[in-house]
Write a protein that holds these residues in place. Sequence first.
Motif, PDB file in Angstrom:
ATOM      1  N   ASP A  16     -13.683 -65.370  60.975  1.00  0.00           N
ATOM      2  CA  ASP A  16     -12.791 -66.456  60.613  1.00  0.00           C
ATOM      3  C   ASP A  16     -12.861 -67.858  61.343  1.00  0.00           C
ATOM      4  O   ASP A  16     -13.444 -67.641  62.599  1.00  0.00           O
ATOM      5  N   HIS A  41      -5.808 -70.639  62.199  1.00  0.00           N
ATOM      6  CA  HIS A  41      -5.314 -69.361  61.933  1.00  0.00           C
ATOM      7  C   HIS A  41      -4.637 -69.395  60.629  1.00  0.00           C
ATOM      8  O   HIS A  41      -3.621 -69.858  60.425  1.00  0.00           O
ATOM      9  N   ALA A  81      -2.074 -62.028  57.632  1.00  0.00           N
ATOM     10  CA  ALA A  81      -3.337 -61.111  57.062  1.00  0.00           C
ATOM     11  C   ALA A  81      -3.036 -59.716  57.079  1.00  0.00           C
ATOM     12  O   ALA A  81      -2.341 -59.190  58.394  1.00  0.00           O
ATOM     13  N   GLN A 137     -10.853 -67.099  56.092  1.00  0.00           N
ATOM     14  CA  GLN A 137     -10.411 -65.866  56.770  1.00  0.00           C
ATOM     15  C   GLN A 137     -11.395 -64.723  55.980  1.00  0.00           C
ATOM     16  O   GLN A 137     -11.387 -64.483  54.740  1.00  0.00           O
ATOM     17  N   ALA A 189      -9.183 -67.117  51.882  1.00  0.00           N
ATOM     18  CA  ALA A 189      -8.999 -65.762  52.370  1.00  0.00           C
ATOM     19  C   ALA A 189     -10.023 -64.682  51.532  1.00  0.00           C
ATOM     20  O   ALA A 189      -9.990 -64.848  50.342  1.00  0.00           O
ATOM     21  N   ALA A 211      -8.428 -60.160  52.534  1.00  0.00           N
ATOM     22  CA  ALA A 211      -7.972 -59.992  53.744  1.00  0.00           C
ATOM     23  C   ALA A 211      -6.362 -59.874  53.385  1.00  0.00           C
ATOM     24  O   ALA A 211      -5.658 -59.559  54.471  1.00  0.00           O
ATOM     25  N   ASN A 255      -6.153 -66.079  48.144  1.00  0.00           N
ATOM     26  CA  ASN A 255      -6.963 -64.851  48.868  1.00  0.00           C
ATOM     27  C   ASN A 255      -7.694 -64.265  47.265  1.00  0.00           C
ATOM     28  O   ASN A 255      -7.123 -63.911  46.201  1.00  0.00           O
TER      29      ASN A 255
END
Length: 505
Positions: A4, A8, A12, A284, A327, A330, A348
């Motif tokens: 990653d 942050h 996840a 991520q 992402a 994740a 995602n």
Amino acid sequence: MLHDVGEHLPLAKKFLNKSEAHASDDSATEDSKITLSALWPEPKWQSMHYEGYDTDVIVKLYCIYHGLNKKPHSASGIRWAGESITVNMWQDAYADAVRWIRAACENTYDLHTLKHSKAAFDEAFQDASKQNTYRTYAAGKKTRKSFYHPFHPQGPIAQLEKLLPHLDFPLSINPKRIKLFPIKVRYKNPERAVYKLCKVNQKSVSWTEGDDQSDYINEFETYDAAVEALLAHHGEEFAVNVVDERQAVVNPKKSLDGIQGVVDDYEDVEPTRLMSDYGFRGVQFGNYLSQHERQSFVNNCFDSLRILSDLLNIPNHWIGGRKLGLAFGARGHGGASAHYELDLHIINLTRFNGAGCIAHELFHSFDARMCQQWTGHDGLLSALICKGVTLNVAPQHQERYQAFEQLVRACTDTRSDYVKNAQSLSGQKHGKSYWSAPEELCARAFEAYVQDNLLLFGERQQWLAYRALEQDYPTNGKHPYPIGIERKKLNQLLDESLSTIFHQC
């Protein structure tokens, strides 16, 4: 291994065993709540079928779930590798193991991946010398003398894994009511094996011998014959009520067979370049992505965004806008290929089905960003327009807002075949309102527009948009994308609208 980068991105799945877990999992920290149902509510198996999961995968997931102990082991004073295991140690290990297994199962779509989950689990829960520890067995079943591995269910669950593919599971069968299983036994003549319907517990089986006076003789030459007898003589015991009019739901699901991405000699891209070049706030990766998969996601997304930037004539940095997170494998859930999280502003792409969905999810992020920048509202602008919400648009954004509103009205025109097809999909028994939602109608129209332009300009890259063409689905009144003359008109309107909407980016 790529890791990653950037900000942050919270919530996840890999954080489920940490303090950042969902609220429903936070409550499980109390001793009374450390149970299987609290840590992992039982999945809706029928819903998974309607979402397009293969039956073999559902069966395997069902057996993994029901092969777990319902709560932590309570045996204290057990010594394991010279260590005395306390009740609290069992509880912590149980919670960690269940959360790990849950994340692994929710991130899988095929049996191939599930086969590798045990090795990955062992690696995570073994000691430094690669030996199993008490943590390895904390979530598995237990007898008075034995602990069982959570990925190696014994007894009835092991038999269910073999039996359920022969039954109408998960639609009309309740596996919890099945009391007899076809078991291969050898007796009398050791050279001859037969199948009998047996009761099964963790370590033994038993059966009742049939005779001419009973309903059937409990002896069968093949497994299939034993299954037929089980259904004929005991089927009512484990059948569940199913509506007779039930019909298969038409659920247009993307197949990624043949999808094209970057060429083999494409120079690998660092994840940080998705931030520096395209303005994402963080990138991520899911724990279950291999190095090859991580690099493939980064390379193909980077290449796709280059194409989209040229197509829309927008600055690279505007795509992420310093606020959008990205992402890979994740945060997936259900049977979705990809999703946009409005509250957290994160896209995602799922591990196995995320390719081909980039344009669709980016449209949602654009929809949300324009809503906030132009009106001060948090939400999706397309949805608010269709709901008739009064919006105070800043004067400098009026022209762009009007172009967007015109586009939304055209995509959601209830007189169009596009909308009627979507309503037909949503209106099926067990159908989803997803298909006819205004924001989804707009995103799929944009997706179709992007793929048409990829073909027009001879681009081989298909991760941006894939299987959004007219010929990709039957014209059965349930086509998920615009078709025919309506597609051409929407593409023309998108050309005009997008040039206005993005001209100040």
